[in-house]
Design a protein around this motif. Sequence first.
Motif, PDB file in Angstrom:
ATOM      1  N   ASP A 145      48.937  10.488 -11.865  1.00 19.38           N
ATOM      2  CA  ASP A 145      48.890  11.390 -10.709  1.00 19.38           C
ATOM      3  C   ASP A 145      48.028  12.615 -11.001  1.00 19.38           C
ATOM      4  O   ASP A 145      48.211  13.667 -10.383  1.00 19.38           O
ATOM      5  N   ASP A 146      47.060  12.488 -11.925  1.00 19.97           N
ATOM      6  CA  ASP A 146      46.227  13.612 -12.308  1.00 19.97           C
ATOM      7  C   ASP A 146      44.862  13.516 -11.630  1.00 19.97           C
ATOM      8  O   ASP A 146      44.018  12.713 -12.030  1.00 19.97           O
ATOM      9  N   PRO A 147      44.601  14.338 -10.615  1.00 20.22           N
ATOM     10  CA  PRO A 147      43.306  14.263  -9.931  1.00 20.22           C
ATOM     11  C   PRO A 147      42.142  14.737 -10.798  1.00 20.22           C
ATOM     12  O   PRO A 147      40.981  14.485 -10.450  1.00 20.22           O
ATOM     13  N   ASP A 148      42.424  15.399 -11.912  1.00 23.96           N
ATOM     14  CA  ASP A 148      41.368  15.881 -12.810  1.00 23.96           C
ATOM     15  C   ASP A 148      40.942  14.821 -13.820  1.00 23.96           C
ATOM     16  O   ASP A 148      40.094  15.084 -14.679  1.00 23.96           O
ATOM     17  N   LEU A 149      41.515  13.619 -13.725  1.00 24.76           N
ATOM     18  CA  LEU A 149      41.145  12.515 -14.607  1.00 24.76           C
ATOM     19  C   LEU A 149      40.881  11.301 -13.721  1.00 24.76           C
ATOM     20  O   LEU A 149      41.805  10.683 -13.202  1.00 24.76           O
ATOM     21  N   GLN A 150      39.607  10.988 -13.510  1.00 24.04           N
ATOM     22  CA  GLN A 150      39.202   9.942 -12.576  1.00 24.04           C
ATOM     23  C   GLN A 150      38.678   8.713 -13.314  1.00 24.04           C
ATOM     24  O   GLN A 150      37.944   8.825 -14.298  1.00 24.04           O
ATOM     25  N   VAL A 151      39.056   7.536 -12.806  1.00 29.68           N
ATOM     26  CA  VAL A 151      38.692   6.256 -13.415  1.00 29.68           C
ATOM     27  C   VAL A 151      37.911   5.422 -12.404  1.00 29.68           C
ATOM     28  O   VAL A 151      38.277   5.357 -11.223  1.00 29.68           O
ATOM     29  N   ARG A 152      36.837   4.774 -12.883  1.00 31.41           N
ATOM     30  CA  ARG A 152      36.126   3.766 -12.094  1.00 31.41           C
ATOM     31  C   ARG A 152      36.206   2.442 -12.861  1.00 31.41           C
ATOM     32  O   ARG A 152      35.767   2.366 -14.003  1.00 31.41           O
ATOM     33  N   PHE A 163      38.224  -9.185 -20.226  1.00 27.95           N
ATOM     34  CA  PHE A 163      38.060  -7.805 -20.691  1.00 27.95           C
ATOM     35  C   PHE A 163      37.774  -6.911 -19.492  1.00 27.95           C
ATOM     36  O   PHE A 163      37.432  -7.380 -18.403  1.00 27.95           O
ATOM     37  N   ALA A 164      37.947  -5.624 -19.707  1.00 27.62           N
ATOM     38  CA  ALA A 164      37.705  -4.620 -18.676  1.00 27.62           C
ATOM     39  C   ALA A 164      36.734  -3.581 -19.218  1.00 27.62           C
ATOM     40  O   ALA A 164      36.707  -3.314 -20.426  1.00 27.62           O
ATOM     41  N   VAL A 165      35.933  -3.018 -18.320  1.00 22.58           N
ATOM     42  CA  VAL A 165      35.067  -1.891 -18.656  1.00 22.58           C
ATOM     43  C   VAL A 165      35.232  -0.843 -17.564  1.00 22.58           C
ATOM     44  O   VAL A 165      35.071  -1.151 -16.373  1.00 22.58           O
ATOM     45  N   ASN A 166      35.546   0.373 -17.972  1.00 23.12           N
ATOM     46  CA  ASN A 166      35.745   1.479 -17.037  1.00 23.12           C
ATOM     47  C   ASN A 166      34.914   2.677 -17.451  1.00 23.12           C
ATOM     48  O   ASN A 166      34.552   2.814 -18.623  1.00 23.12           O
ATOM     49  N   THR A 167      34.635   3.559 -16.486  1.00 22.59           N
ATOM     50  CA  THR A 167      34.205   4.903 -16.842  1.00 22.59           C
ATOM     51  C   THR A 167      35.351   5.852 -16.516  1.00 22.59           C
ATOM     52  O   THR A 167      36.096   5.631 -15.549  1.00 22.59           O
ATOM     53  N   MET A 168      35.502   6.884 -17.333  1.00 25.00           N
ATOM     54  CA  MET A 168      36.560   7.872 -17.131  1.00 25.00           C
ATOM     55  C   MET A 168      35.947   9.257 -17.209  1.00 25.00           C
ATOM     56  O   MET A 168      35.152   9.544 -18.110  1.00 25.00           O
ATOM     57  N   VAL A 169      36.308  10.112 -16.247  1.00 25.39           N
ATOM     58  CA  VAL A 169      35.784  11.478 -16.173  1.00 25.39           C
ATOM     59  C   VAL A 169      36.957  12.455 -16.220  1.00 25.39           C
ATOM     60  O   VAL A 169      37.884  12.372 -15.409  1.00 25.39           O
ATOM     61  N   TYR A 170      36.888  13.385 -17.183  1.00 31.63           N
ATOM     62  CA  TYR A 170      37.905  14.420 -17.367  1.00 31.63           C
ATOM     63  C   TYR A 170      37.308  15.770 -16.985  1.00 31.63           C
ATOM     64  O   TYR A 170      36.268  16.174 -17.529  1.00 31.63           O
ATOM     65  N   GLN A 171      37.959  16.467 -16.074  1.00 32.54           N
ATOM     66  CA  GLN A 171      37.555  17.846 -15.824  1.00 32.54           C
ATOM     67  C   GLN A 171      37.915  18.705 -17.046  1.00 32.54           C
ATOM     68  O   GLN A 171      38.821  18.349 -17.818  1.00 32.54           O
ATOM     69  N   PRO A 172      37.195  19.816 -17.272  1.00 34.55           N
ATOM     70  CA  PRO A 172      37.518  20.655 -18.436  1.00 34.55           C
ATOM     71  C   PRO A 172      39.004  20.999 -18.487  1.00 34.55           C
ATOM     72  O   PRO A 172      39.592  21.426 -17.492  1.00 34.55           O
ATOM     73  N   ALA A 174      41.410  18.780 -18.868  1.00 30.50           N
ATOM     74  CA  ALA A 174      42.221  17.595 -18.580  1.00 30.50           C
ATOM     75  C   ALA A 174      42.406  16.768 -19.849  1.00 30.50           C
ATOM     76  O   ALA A 174      41.577  16.796 -20.759  1.00 30.50           O
ATOM     77  N   SER A 175      43.500  16.011 -19.903  1.00 29.92           N
ATOM     78  CA  SER A 175      43.774  15.193 -21.082  1.00 29.92           C
ATOM     79  C   SER A 175      44.632  14.008 -20.684  1.00 29.92           C
ATOM     80  O   SER A 175      45.231  13.966 -19.606  1.00 29.92           O
ATOM     81  N   LEU A 176      44.687  13.013 -21.579  1.00 28.10           N
ATOM     82  CA  LEU A 176      45.634  11.926 -21.404  1.00 28.10           C
ATOM     83  C   LEU A 176      47.045  12.485 -21.435  1.00 28.10           C
ATOM     84  O   LEU A 176      47.338  13.432 -22.180  1.00 28.10           O
ATOM     85  N   SER A 177      47.935  11.906 -20.654  1.00 27.63           N
ATOM     86  CA  SER A 177      49.292  12.447 -20.531  1.00 27.63           C
ATOM     87  C   SER A 177      50.188  12.044 -21.687  1.00 27.63           C
ATOM     88  O   SER A 177      51.307  12.560 -21.803  1.00 27.63           O
TER      89      SER A 177
END
Length: 247
Positions: A145-152, A163-172, A174-177
């Motif tokens: 539920d963290d809008p500052d951590l976006q996954v594609r 297998f899976a490949v994603n991009t992940m973007v963290y706003q300054p 932000a961190s893994l929970s």
Amino acid sequence: MHNLGQTRSSQQRNHLLLTADTFVRTTLPGMKGCMAVVHAGPAMGAKFAQYTAEFESGGELGGTPAQRFLFVLEGQLKLEIDGRQRELVTRGYAYLPEGLPHRVVAAKASRASVIEKPYQPLVSIEPPKLIVSREDAVSSHPLGDDPDLQVRCLLPDAMNFDFAVNTMVYQPGASLSMVEMHVMEHGLMMLEGGGIYRLGDSWYPVTAGDFIWMGPWCAQWFGAIGKVPAKYLIYKNWNRHPLASVP
């Protein structure tokens, strides 16, 4: 001045951090006007291979006995299949099924992240088909539920993909929970920004251009630090029983 043997690169039992100052380039079979920085492979215990391909204008990638995923880091590539040509520009990507004849040729000086893995078939499940797309065409969603951590998610979450490949973007900031520990292994290329990565019992500063391999059950956590977002491309094996063997 000589660095006197100092580097952020580190190889441990269940993880690897590779920084650009330690990259060594080599050619792989079939490459023409192209060099590879091999980041991960079976020689280190990984069950996939990942490398950065660096193309001269007109350079060509060699073949592979495995399925292949390409993500263009910069430049422009031409993908040729069955006499038809498709263009891949920066942030464009392609999934190429195992056994599909193809050519990858650079229209200009380019770099691409390449992931290759032997396919693990399932009874009564059709293997996946060719995908050619771009990151911008994939909608993003928050992690948890963290809008500052976006996954594609660049590949479909379907059982025929192993297998899976994603991009992940963290706003300054932000961190893994949570600190994650799981059966999947990862190959991770930092694309933008930076932060702190926990791998096993060590904490590492990381920045754009770094590569990380995480073995199964390696403790892992990331937090973004700096004034710009942190972004990475991440691979994981997926959708297969833990007793299944890789061919």
